[in-house]
Write an enzyme that holds these catalytic residues in place. Structure first.
Site, short mmCIF file in Angstrom:
data_model
loop_
_atom_site.label_atom_id
_atom_site.label_comp_id
_atom_site.label_asym_id
_atom_site.label_seq_id
_atom_site.Cartn_x
_atom_site.Cartn_y
_atom_site.Cartn_z
N ASP A 6 -22.46 7.90 -6.48
CA ASP A 6 -21.04 7.50 -6.26
C ASP A 6 -20.28 8.48 -6.47
O ASP A 6 -19.33 8.54 -7.15
CB ASP A 6 -20.61 6.15 -6.47
N ASP A 11 -21.13 12.31 -11.28
CA ASP A 11 -22.35 12.27 -10.41
C ASP A 11 -22.82 13.59 -9.73
O ASP A 11 -23.85 13.98 -9.56
CB ASP A 11 -22.13 11.40 -9.07
N ASN A 35 -17.17 4.93 -7.33
CA ASN A 35 -15.97 5.58 -7.75
C ASN A 35 -14.83 5.81 -6.69
O ASN A 35 -13.68 6.01 -6.90
CB ASN A 35 -16.35 6.96 -8.29
N THR A 120 -26.69 6.37 -10.35
CA THR A 120 -25.60 7.06 -11.35
C THR A 120 -24.23 6.14 -10.82
O THR A 120 -23.27 6.62 -11.16
CB THR A 120 -25.35 8.35 -11.34
N PHE A 161 -17.98 0.80 -16.13
CA PHE A 161 -17.71 0.68 -14.79
C PHE A 161 -18.76 0.35 -13.86
O PHE A 161 -18.56 -0.43 -12.98
CB PHE A 161 -17.10 2.24 -14.38
N ASN A 162 -19.96 0.98 -13.89
CA ASN A 162 -21.07 0.91 -13.01
C ASN A 162 -21.72 -0.73 -12.86
O ASN A 162 -21.90 -1.11 -11.74
CB ASN A 162 -22.16 1.85 -13.33
N HIS A 235 -21.23 11.56 -18.10
CA HIS A 235 -22.05 10.51 -18.17
C HIS A 235 -23.46 10.52 -17.34
O HIS A 235 -24.54 10.60 -17.86
CB HIS A 235 -21.65 9.15 -17.48
N ASP A 236 -23.10 10.76 -16.01
CA ASP A 236 -24.27 10.72 -15.26
C ASP A 236 -25.72 11.77 -15.15
O ASP A 236 -26.48 11.58 -15.03
CB ASP A 236 -23.83 10.74 -13.60
C1 BDR Z 1 -19.84 5.76 -14.81
O1 BDR Z 1 -18.48 5.20 -14.03
C2 BDR Z 1 -18.19 6.30 -13.29
O2 BDR Z 1 -16.70 6.54 -13.12
C3 BDR Z 1 -19.04 7.63 -13.63
O3 BDR Z 1 -19.31 8.45 -12.54
C4 BDR Z 1 -20.18 7.18 -14.33
O4 BDR Z 1 -21.49 6.65 -13.42
C5 BDR Z 1 -19.26 5.70 -16.26
O5 BDR Z 1 -18.84 4.58 -16.59
CA CA Z 2 -21.28 7.57 -11.18
#
Ligand code: BDR
Ligand code: CA
Length: 308
Positions: A6, A11, A35, A120, A161-162, A235-236
């Protein structure tokens, strides 16, 4: 490998790592709402692939909302476009004329060998694949997902978040029986884009290097404003790095459950690190990251992908 994503600043770097590392074969990219809206995350994926000279990689749009409830995008972190910051003006390839879940099915069934799925974003597409096409599962080597945490969250006190965006999807994926690796905030918060890293991207001397530097500069500004972080965590790409070189991410096997009904904790990943529940330890949970090796891998991939 298939990347379901996303984009999203981090990402985008995950895609570049998947394109630029010579050990990976990126079969396709599927997009999901997270996102930003699906329309924006799809356009962003096409733009990043075009900039990386990988316009031939098939891209298909998947789900435009979570399985249950409404979508809440992360505009405060990723901006109105989902990739605010750089100049991303580039001609893009056409999107595949199939749903993202169908593209995943076709790629997995058509592959000569087993396929790794790296997710991701919210797990909506992957959950639909699991539920509607169980015949593909024996051909999936592993699902590596960025999501959750062994510690606290970033969207709610205990939710990342994910997973918070689509807890039911995460629950389906975790019960799929496919080998799983969870790359949570507890490790991704170590992958920080410092000023030195941003300067290194810019110093690559390619348009892609400048794009990465501008992406990380914007990301740094939102992470500072929203979380007070000195440097933003990317993160991703850690999930892609874990597939390329298993020594970069240390994992332990543990049972993981998704909190679906908690009053304050819906979307939390309940990781039984001390094995108190008696449940099967069926998720490889990331607990350590070789930060230097991670950045070397990512920098080399961006250098490799962006030759001009
Ligand atoms: C995740 O949430 C999104 O905002 C980032 O792309 C990542 O995948 C981090 O919590
Ligand atoms: Ca992401």
């Amino acid at each position: 490998m298939i990347v379901d994503c996303d984009p999203g600043h981090d990402d985008a770097l995950a895609l570049l790592l998947a394109v630029g590392d010579p050990r990976l074969q990126l079969l396709g990219v599927t997009t999901v709402a997270g996102n930003q809206t699906l329309e924006k995350t799809t356009r962003n994926a096409l733009r990043i692939l075009a900039l990386a000279g990988a316009g031939e990689v098939p891209v298909a749009a998947g789900c435009d909302r979570p399985l249950v409830g409404e979508l809440t995008v992360a505009e405060d972190i990723h901006g109105g476009s989902g990739l605010d910051g750089p100049d991303l003006d580039v001609p893009v390839a056409a999107i595949a004329d199939v749903h993202g879940v169908e593209l995943m099915r076709r790629l997995i069934m058509g592959s000569a060998g087993p396929v790794t799925v790296v997710a991701t974003g919210p797990l909506t597409n992957v959950a639909l694949l699991v539920r509607t096409h169980p015949e593909v599962l024996p051909r999936v080597r592993r699902i590596v997902f960025m999501g959750g945490s062994t510690e606290r969250g970033n969207t709610t006190p205990y939710g990342e978040f994910n997973i918070v965006t689509d807890p039911e999807a995460a629950d389906i994926v975790l019960r799929s029986g496919v080998p799983l690796t969870m790359i949570g905030l507890n490790v991704t918060h170590q992958a920080l884009a410092t000023e030195e890293i941003i300067a290194e991207f810019r110093g690559l001397g390619t348009r892609l290097g400048v794009v990465c530097a501008d992406l990380m500069t914007f990301f740094a500004s939102t992470y500072l404003r929203v979380f007070g972080f000195e440097h933003p965590p990317v993160h991703d790409p850690v999930a892609v790095a874990a597939v390329i070189d298993a020594s970069i991410v240390r994992t332990v096997a543990a049972p993981v459950a998704i909190e679906l009904t908690g009053t304050h904790t819906r979307g939390a990943t309940v990781v039984d690190l001390h094995r108190r529940t008696g449940e099967a330890p069926d998720v490889d949970v990331a607990v350590g990251l070789d930060v230097d090796a991670f950045w070397r891998l990512l920098m080399a991939a961006v250098r490799n992908a962006g030759q001009t």
